[in-house]
Motif scaffolding. Structure first.
Motif, PDB file in Angstrom:
ATOM      1  N   PRO A 199       6.261   2.973  10.358  1.00 45.62           N
ATOM      2  CA  PRO A 199       4.840   3.102  10.700  1.00 45.62           C
ATOM      3  C   PRO A 199       4.253   1.727  10.992  1.00 45.62           C
ATOM      4  CG  PRO A 199       5.365   4.329   8.691  1.00 45.62           C
ATOM      5  CD  PRO A 199       6.554   3.483   9.006  1.00 45.62           C
ATOM      6  N   LYS A 200       3.264   1.668  11.863  1.00 47.74           N
ATOM      7  CA  LYS A 200       2.689   0.397  12.290  1.00 47.74           C
ATOM      8  C   LYS A 200       2.107  -0.389  11.123  1.00 47.74           C
ATOM      9  CE  LYS A 200      -0.495  -1.508  15.765  1.00 47.74           C
ATOM     10  NZ  LYS A 200       0.537  -2.286  16.475  1.00 47.74           N
ATOM     11  N   ASP A 201       1.562   0.329  10.109  1.00 55.57           N
ATOM     12  CA  ASP A 201       0.888  -0.378   9.025  1.00 55.57           C
ATOM     13  C   ASP A 201       1.846  -1.062   8.055  1.00 55.57           C
ATOM     14  OD1 ASP A 201       1.867   1.969   7.934  1.00 55.57           O
ATOM     15  OD2 ASP A 201       0.137   2.297   6.628  1.00 55.57           O
ATOM     16  N   VAL A 202       3.137  -0.820   8.184  1.00 58.35           N
ATOM     17  CA  VAL A 202       4.092  -1.438   7.261  1.00 58.35           C
ATOM     18  C   VAL A 202       4.281  -2.921   7.566  1.00 58.35           C
ATOM     19  CG1 VAL A 202       6.503  -1.433   6.489  1.00 58.35           C
ATOM     20  CG2 VAL A 202       5.305   0.723   6.797  1.00 58.35           C
ATOM     21  N   VAL A 203       4.336  -3.281   8.830  1.00 60.63           N
ATOM     22  CA  VAL A 203       4.610  -4.663   9.212  1.00 60.63           C
ATOM     23  C   VAL A 203       3.635  -5.190  10.260  1.00 60.63           C
ATOM     24  CG1 VAL A 203       6.312  -6.214  10.254  1.00 60.63           C
ATOM     25  CG2 VAL A 203       7.074  -4.427   8.700  1.00 60.63           C
ATOM     26  N   ASN A 207       5.249 -15.323  17.552  1.00 72.43           N
ATOM     27  CA  ASN A 207       4.557 -15.543  16.283  1.00 72.43           C
ATOM     28  C   ASN A 207       4.981 -14.499  15.261  1.00 72.43           C
ATOM     29  OD1 ASN A 207       2.806 -16.749  14.445  1.00 72.43           O
ATOM     30  ND2 ASN A 207       1.030 -16.663  15.805  1.00 72.43           N
ATOM     31  N   PHE A 208       4.547 -14.703  14.029  1.00 71.90           N
ATOM     32  CA  PHE A 208       4.710 -13.687  12.998  1.00 71.90           C
ATOM     33  C   PHE A 208       3.749 -12.534  13.284  1.00 71.90           C
ATOM     34  CE2 PHE A 208       6.883 -15.624   9.030  1.00 71.90           C
ATOM     35  CZ  PHE A 208       7.862 -16.200   9.832  1.00 71.90           C
ATOM     36  N   THR A 209       3.929 -11.411  12.601  1.00 66.07           N
ATOM     37  CA  THR A 209       3.094 -10.231  12.843  1.00 66.07           C
ATOM     38  C   THR A 209       1.685 -10.453  12.299  1.00 66.07           C
ATOM     39  OG1 THR A 209       3.506  -9.091  10.739  1.00 66.07           O
ATOM     40  CG2 THR A 209       5.180  -8.850  12.473  1.00 66.07           C
ATOM     41  N   PRO A 210       0.716  -9.604  12.659  1.00 64.85           N
ATOM     42  CA  PRO A 210      -0.651  -9.754  12.143  1.00 64.85           C
ATOM     43  C   PRO A 210      -0.725  -9.760  10.614  1.00 64.85           C
ATOM     44  CG  PRO A 210      -0.659  -8.262  13.999  1.00 64.85           C
ATOM     45  CD  PRO A 210       0.780  -8.540  13.692  1.00 64.85           C
ATOM     46  N   LYS A 211       0.261  -9.172   9.954  1.00 62.39           N
ATOM     47  CA  LYS A 211       0.290  -9.181   8.492  1.00 62.39           C
ATOM     48  C   LYS A 211       0.921 -10.465   7.951  1.00 62.39           C
ATOM     49  CE  LYS A 211       0.662  -5.140   6.598  1.00 62.39           C
ATOM     50  NZ  LYS A 211       1.147  -3.862   6.039  1.00 62.39           N
ATOM     51  N   GLY A 212       1.328 -11.357   8.840  1.00 62.13           N
ATOM     52  CA  GLY A 212       1.926 -12.615   8.422  1.00 62.13           C
ATOM     53  C   GLY A 212       3.404 -12.517   8.146  1.00 62.13           C
ATOM     54  N   CYS A 213       4.043 -11.453   8.628  1.00 61.39           N
ATOM     55  CA  CYS A 213       5.456 -11.213   8.327  1.00 61.39           C
ATOM     56  C   CYS A 213       6.360 -11.613   9.480  1.00 61.39           C
ATOM     57  CB  CYS A 213       5.680  -9.732   8.008  1.00 61.39           C
ATOM     58  SG  CYS A 213       4.725  -9.171   6.587  1.00 61.39           S
ATOM     59  N   MET A 214       7.564 -12.054   9.131  1.00 62.53           N
ATOM     60  CA  MET A 214       8.570 -12.284  10.149  1.00 62.53           C
ATOM     61  C   MET A 214       8.838 -10.949  10.847  1.00 62.53           C
ATOM     62  SD  MET A 214      12.434 -13.853   9.851  1.00 62.53           S
ATOM     63  CE  MET A 214      11.853 -15.516   9.506  1.00 62.53           C
ATOM     64  N   HIS A 242       0.810  -1.216   0.000  1.00 63.35           N
ATOM     65  CA  HIS A 242       0.000   0.000   0.000  1.00 63.35           C
ATOM     66  C   HIS A 242       0.841   1.262   0.000  1.00 63.35           C
ATOM     67  CE1 HIS A 242      -3.421  -2.592   1.896  1.00 63.35           C
ATOM     68  NE2 HIS A 242      -3.300  -2.762   0.598  1.00 63.35           N
ATOM     69  N   LYS A 243       2.144   1.107   0.017  1.00 62.13           N
ATOM     70  CA  LYS A 243       3.056   2.244  -0.097  1.00 62.13           C
ATOM     71  C   LYS A 243       3.831   2.130  -1.401  1.00 62.13           C
ATOM     72  CE  LYS A 243       3.566   3.112   4.861  1.00 62.13           C
ATOM     73  NZ  LYS A 243       2.678   4.290   4.801  1.00 62.13           N
ATOM     74  N   PHE A 272       4.476  -7.645   2.610  1.00 60.47           N
ATOM     75  CA  PHE A 272       3.524  -7.159   1.611  1.00 60.47           C
ATOM     76  C   PHE A 272       2.097  -7.235   2.141  1.00 60.47           C
ATOM     77  CE2 PHE A 272       7.372  -8.166  -0.538  1.00 60.47           C
ATOM     78  CZ  PHE A 272       7.465  -7.240  -1.563  1.00 60.47           C
ATOM     79  N   ASP A 273       1.194  -6.542   1.439  1.00 63.81           N
ATOM     80  CA  ASP A 273      -0.196  -6.470   1.884  1.00 63.81           C
ATOM     81  C   ASP A 273      -1.103  -7.481   1.205  1.00 63.81           C
ATOM     82  OD1 ASP A 273      -0.326  -4.094   3.763  1.00 63.81           O
ATOM     83  OD2 ASP A 273       0.696  -3.199   2.060  1.00 63.81           O
TER      84      ASP A 273
END
Length: 612
Positions: free
Chosen positions: A274-278, A246-253, A188-189, A208-209
């Protein structure tokens, strides 16, 4: 006369939901002209609006379709505020290196308001794609499919799929109308925003999103228990040894583990992110790609041809169609001896042409699951067909071949094997090389800086391209970590060696011509040449019928084991070519070298390009 490019009416005749197809002016017999206008506009591929690069007002960029042997004119009008270039991925650019589209290597940048005229001949056939080759702009949407229809007299491998004349006829009918499926990871960026954030945080951001299918997708947020269930043993172990749950809410390491794994001695600044990146995820409805097949061959045999184009910026994925085995009949554009598989692994730049038998009407998920260590993510498109055209498509639960982490759903699942990939018509390969070049892959400081051979190729060479251009001013006496010089007609071995471990896989792409992967192994490479290595470990080499592609992925190096890969090619197209990792953040981070191929037969650059 202005006419719809061949693929437009072919797909309409087949009754397929279509991608946009660029309008082509057939200038004269055997020559086509395409006009591409690049602008920036608001677009929401997965339901979240952002600035995107639009080509002729569309995303993805329109499909270019031509006949093998035709001369192609692509006129690019840059109406953006940023400079740009366009690269035609996998096209060998024989006798036209100034149309390869790499700033600083084959051309100067196309500035705002400028127009550049790419000219090349479609000497090849098969599936290719085109994309921006400037500061990660491919992530902003500047990519599209290329389909080159083979000459009628070209031998085709259909008899290796079936001996039945009706089946062969139906397969040939389908293969004349391949449907391009562009797969990509999406953020999204913008690419520029991600590059700036990476430098502020001193950290690569492989998060990624969404996954897009021909520019369509949605944000799928996974609950913590599902993320845990999809962890691979390697991912679970990485979390365990670092005491992370665990991985982040976005599924990222988690980003601190990315840095610790790749660049443990580098200080990072997580506060810059920013929080929305990861760390956060908001689901969207977005849109879904539904490939609807209405019409087929007249016989009872119904087949469908799909060109799977991996336009991913970082992710490597597993691809499968529920209950429908795929005959892979071409890889990176060239016919192979067909492989019958249930799933295939695709990474940045790969193209797989597959045939699917349509023998049970309905809706079937085309599943794509990340198999990259950095992120857990999956999504799907839909293949829809009703062979008898009698009533609606039946609805029922389908049975997948793969799990949502790309692993086999059962022991019966068959995966594509590159090691078993054989050319349909085998090209002879020289048994010894005339020149050997060892390339020592490494991180070069922070996790966003990568070197293909010890030293990064700096942005002043790779992305600026406003002053010296290698093709215009070659330096044949340069012998350094970022420049290779060869002679025309010679055979060259590129030996890729992991110089720091651990290290992720790298999809290495060569511009200008294809390569053979003749060997690979785990551990150090103590030999001076491939010949010495082949004598010592012959089981690690294939000099008879190795796979041939324009990109190969190196093996992952663990904390205890380095890896090596040997690629061989013949210098047949003099000019300046880029060899690079196709992970966009790695390329932007400098993971590339320039090859001055055929220095003794250097091409004369036309004035129109030299003066641009």
């Amino acid at each position: 006369m202005v006419a719809l490019a061949r693929g437009g009416w072919l797909r309409l005749a087949l009754g397929l939901t279509t991608l946009s197809t660029v309008f082509a002016e057939k200038v004269c017999y055997g020559r086509r002209k395409f006009e591409l206008t690049l602008t920036v506009g608001k677009y929401a591929p997965d339901g979240v609006e952002r600035d995107m690069i639009l080509v002729n007002g569309a995303f993805p960029a329109p499909t270019i379709e031509v006949e093998q042997g035709e001369h192609v004119d692509v006129i690019v009008h840059n109406k953006m505020v940023h400079n740009t270039t366009v690269h035609f991925h996998g096209i060998d650019m024989h006798a036209s290196p100034w149309s390869d589209g790499v700033p600083g290597v084959t051309q100067r940048q196309i500035g705002t308001g400028e127009t550049y005229h790419y000219k090349w001949q479609a000497t090849q056939y098969g599936s290719y794609w085109y994309h921006a080759h400037q500061l990660g702009q491919v992530e902003d949407g500047m990519y599209g499919a290329i389909v080159i229809h083979p000459k009628k007299e070209l031998p085709k491998p259909w008899s290796l799929i079936s001996q039945d004349a009706k089946v062969i006829e139906a397969i040939d009918f389908a293969a004349k109308k391949p449907y391009p499926l562009l797969l990509a990871d999406h953020r999204h960026k913008t690419a520029e925003e991600i590059i700036n954030l990476s430098h502020k945080a001193n950290l690569e951001l492989p998060c990624f999103d969404s996954i897009l299918f021909n520019g369509k997708g949605n944000v799928n947020c996974l609950p913590p228990d599902e993320l845990t269930s999809l962890l691979t043993p390697q991912q679970a172990n990485t979390l365990k040894v670092n005491n992370v749950t665990n991985f982040t809410p976005k599924g990222c390491m988690p980003p601190q583990l990315i840095s610790k794994t790749v660049s443990p001695n580098v200080t990072i600044n997580l506060a810059a992110l920013p929080k929305d990146v990861v760390d956060s995820c908001t689901p969207t409805k977005g849109s879904k790609e539904v490939i609807t097949v209405h019409k087929h061959h007249a016989s009872d045999e119904k087949w469908f041809a799909l060109d799977i184009i991996s336009a991913f910026h970082l992710l490597t994925v597993m691809v499968s169609i529920d209950e429908h085995p795929m005959w892979i009949y071409a890889v990176d554009g060239d016919y192979i001896k067909p492989q019958l598989v249930h799933a295939l692994q695709a990474t940045n730049g790969d193209r797989f042409s597959v045939l699917v038998r349509l023998d049970k009407p309905g809706d079937y998920p085309i599943r794509v699951s990340s198999v990259s260590n950095s992120q857990i993510m999956y999504s799907s498109a839909t293949l829809r067909y009703n062979v008898n055209e009698a009533g609606p498509v039946p609805e029922r639960q389908t049975v997948p071949y793969i799990k949502n982490n790309g692993f086999a759903a059962s022991n019966a699942t068959v995966f594509y094997s590159q090691a078993k990939q054989k050319q349909f018509v085998v090209d002879p390969i020289k048994q010894t090389a005339d020149q050997t070049v060892k390339l020592f892959m490494r991180t070069a400081g922070p996790s966003f800086a990568w070197a293909l051979n010890k030293t990064i190729l700096p942005p002043s060479v790779l992305d600026h391209g406003t002053e010296a251009v290698v093709l215009f001013e070659p330096q044949f006496n340069d012998f350094d970590n970022t420049t290779i010089t060869t002679k025309n007609g010679t055979w060259v071995d590129l030996i890729l060696i992991t110089d720091t471990i651990p290290m992720p896989p790298h999809p290495i792409h060569k511009h200008g011509n294809k390569m053979w992967q003749i060997g690979n192994g785990i551990g150090p490479f103590p030999w001076a040449t491939a010949a010495e290595a082949a004598a010592a470990v012959p089981q690690n080499f294939n000099l008879v019928d190795p796979p041939k592609r324009d990109g190969f992925t190196t093996a992952q190096a663990t904390p205890t084991n380095a890896t090596w890969t040997v690629l061989r090619y013949q210098v047949t197209s003099p000019g300046a070519w880029l060899l690079h990792c196709h992970v966009q953040s790695h390329l932007v981070g400098g993971m590339a070298v320039v090859i001055q191929d055929g220095a003794d037969h250097w091409p004369i650059v036309p004035d129109e390009y030299r003066k641009f």
